[in-house]
Write an enzyme that holds these catalytic residues in place. Structure first.
Site, short mmCIF file in Angstrom:
data_model
loop_
_atom_site.label_atom_id
_atom_site.label_comp_id
_atom_site.label_asym_id
_atom_site.label_seq_id
_atom_site.Cartn_x
_atom_site.Cartn_y
_atom_site.Cartn_z
N GLU A 1 -9.80 -1.89 5.55
CA GLU A 1 -10.40 -1.60 6.84
C GLU A 1 -11.61 -2.50 7.08
O GLU A 1 -12.12 -3.11 6.13
CB GLU A 1 -10.83 -0.12 6.86
CG GLU A 1 -9.69 0.86 6.62
CD GLU A 1 -8.76 1.00 7.83
OE1 GLU A 1 -8.72 0.10 8.69
OE2 GLU A 1 -8.07 2.03 7.90
N HIS B 1 -7.38 -4.70 10.46
CA HIS B 1 -7.13 -4.47 9.03
C HIS B 1 -5.83 -5.13 8.56
O HIS B 1 -4.91 -5.34 9.35
CB HIS B 1 -7.17 -2.98 8.66
CG HIS B 1 -5.99 -2.17 9.08
ND1 HIS B 1 -6.06 -0.84 9.40
CD2 HIS B 1 -4.66 -2.48 9.22
CE1 HIS B 1 -4.88 -0.37 9.69
NE2 HIS B 1 -4.00 -1.35 9.60
N ASP C 1 0.81 -1.21 0.00
CA ASP C 1 0.00 0.00 0.00
C ASP C 1 0.85 1.27 0.00
O ASP C 1 2.06 1.22 0.22
CB ASP C 1 -0.96 0.00 1.20
CG ASP C 1 -0.30 -0.47 2.50
OD1 ASP C 1 0.93 -0.46 2.57
OD2 ASP C 1 -1.03 -0.84 3.42
N ASN D 1 -7.61 -2.74 14.61
CA ASN D 1 -9.01 -3.02 14.22
C ASN D 1 -9.11 -4.24 13.29
O ASN D 1 -10.17 -4.49 12.72
CB ASN D 1 -9.63 -1.79 13.56
CG ASN D 1 -8.95 -1.40 12.26
OD1 ASN D 1 -8.07 -2.11 11.77
ND2 ASN D 1 -9.35 -0.27 11.67
C1 F6R Z 1 1.40 -1.33 6.23
C2 F6R Z 1 0.09 -1.95 6.35
C3 F6R Z 1 -0.71 -1.90 7.61
C4 F6R Z 1 0.11 -2.23 8.86
C5 F6R Z 1 -0.77 -2.19 10.10
C6 F6R Z 1 0.03 -2.41 11.36
O1 F6R Z 1 1.93 -1.53 4.94
O2 F6R Z 1 -0.35 -2.48 5.40
O3 F6R Z 1 -1.78 -2.81 7.51
O4 F6R Z 1 0.69 -3.50 8.72
O5 F6R Z 1 -1.42 -0.97 10.18
O6 F6R Z 1 0.89 -1.34 11.55
P1 F6R Z 1 2.03 -1.39 12.68
O7 F6R Z 1 2.96 -2.46 12.29
O8 F6R Z 1 2.66 -0.03 12.60
O9 F6R Z 1 1.34 -1.64 13.96
#
Ligand code: F6R
Length: 259
Positions: free
Chosen positions: A148, A143, A67, A141
């Site tokens: 989401e 995701h 992403d 959450n």
């Molecule tokens: C990042 C991504 C997000 C993160 C998720 C967890 O490329 O796709 O889904 O993996 O938000 O983020 P952290 O690791 O910062 O807790």
């Protein structure tokens, strides 16, 4: 889906690096799906160490990132282009031609163009032979990528609006200033992620415990996007004891030969 519980973040990261390295040794022209955020940082550091000290060779590896925020230029320190360059790419010997990250520099008002771009991104994955191993973090959450809660479980690469809870989680990267966080992102879809041959989801810390419980032991549902991984035959969830603290079934600290 295989659940592996490790003592702490460091052990989770080392185990994940071992799996990635095993794949790259086995298949030097592997296609890796990469994630950003806090979770994979120590995994990337370990891969850098393996490259420098053990000669782990990335020259034939292709990468696709999950992403990117819309409207952050690649030079912006919070863009995922910048993150990947600083935390992995500039330290290893990937061929720049084999690196793919969704472009955030698209016009949100031109949805047709964005859709065409997202189709093109998917075509590049297909042309590369599909993703061998997709690395994932997980949002509090539930995701994965920026899919989401409520995202279609069959979704493909597309533009998504960030939820307030994700903005709050990510505010730490923007000096706590919610107004600086982009509203939109381009993300691989859940259907796209599910096509990876192997999936490696990493989580650490108590703030992920609820999401891990819902992912591993809850029903498969769009409210918890990561729960779809229960349907993937080669998904491995590596979590530390804090992230596993709400699981009710006992899982072992298995370290099977994963590949
Ligand atoms: C990042 C991504 C997000 C993160 C998720 C967890 O490329 O796709 O889904 O993996 O938000 O983020 P952290 O690791 O910062 O807790």
């Amino acid at each position: 889906m295989l659940v592996v519980i490790k003592k702490d973040y460091d052990e989770v990261s080392k185990e994940a690096a071992r799996v990635v390295a095993e794949l790259v040794y086995e298949k030097p022209n592997s296609v890796l799906g990469l994630a950003t955020g806090g979770t994979p940082l120590a995994l990337y550091q370990e891969l850098i160490r393996m490259h420098k000290e053990d000669g782990l060779d990335f020259s034939k590896v292709t990468t696709f990132n999950l992403d990117e925020y819309i409207n952050l230029p690649p030079s912006h320190p919070q863009s995922y282009h910048y993150f990947m360059r600083e935390n992995l790419f500039k330290h290893i010997n990937l061929n720049p031609r084999f690196i793919h990250i969704p472009s955030g520099m698209v016009d949100v008002n031109d949805i047709n163009r964005i859709n065409r771009y997202c189709e093109w991104y998917e075509e590049q994955m297909e042309k590369a032979g599909g993703i061998d191993l997709q690395i994932l973090g997980i949002g509090a959450n539930g995701h994965i990528g920026f899919n989401e809660p409520g995202s279609s479980l069959g979704s493909r690469t597309r533009i998504k609006t960030l939820t307030d809870s994700t903005k709050e989680d990510n505010a730490r990267f923007f000096h706590g200033d919610l107004s600086q966080i982009p509203q939109y992102a381009i993300t691989m879809g859940i259907g796209t992620i599910m096509e990876a041959h192997w999936i490696l989801l990493l989580a650490s810390g108590k703030n992920k415990a609820n999401a891990i419980k819902d992912t591993v032991e809850g029903p498969v549902c769009a409210r918890v996007p990561a729960s779809i991984l229960q349907m993937h035959r080669k998904a491995i969830i590596i979590v530390d004891e804090d992230a596993a603290s709400m699981l009710s079934i006992e899982y072992e600290a298995l370290t099977p030969d994963l590949l």
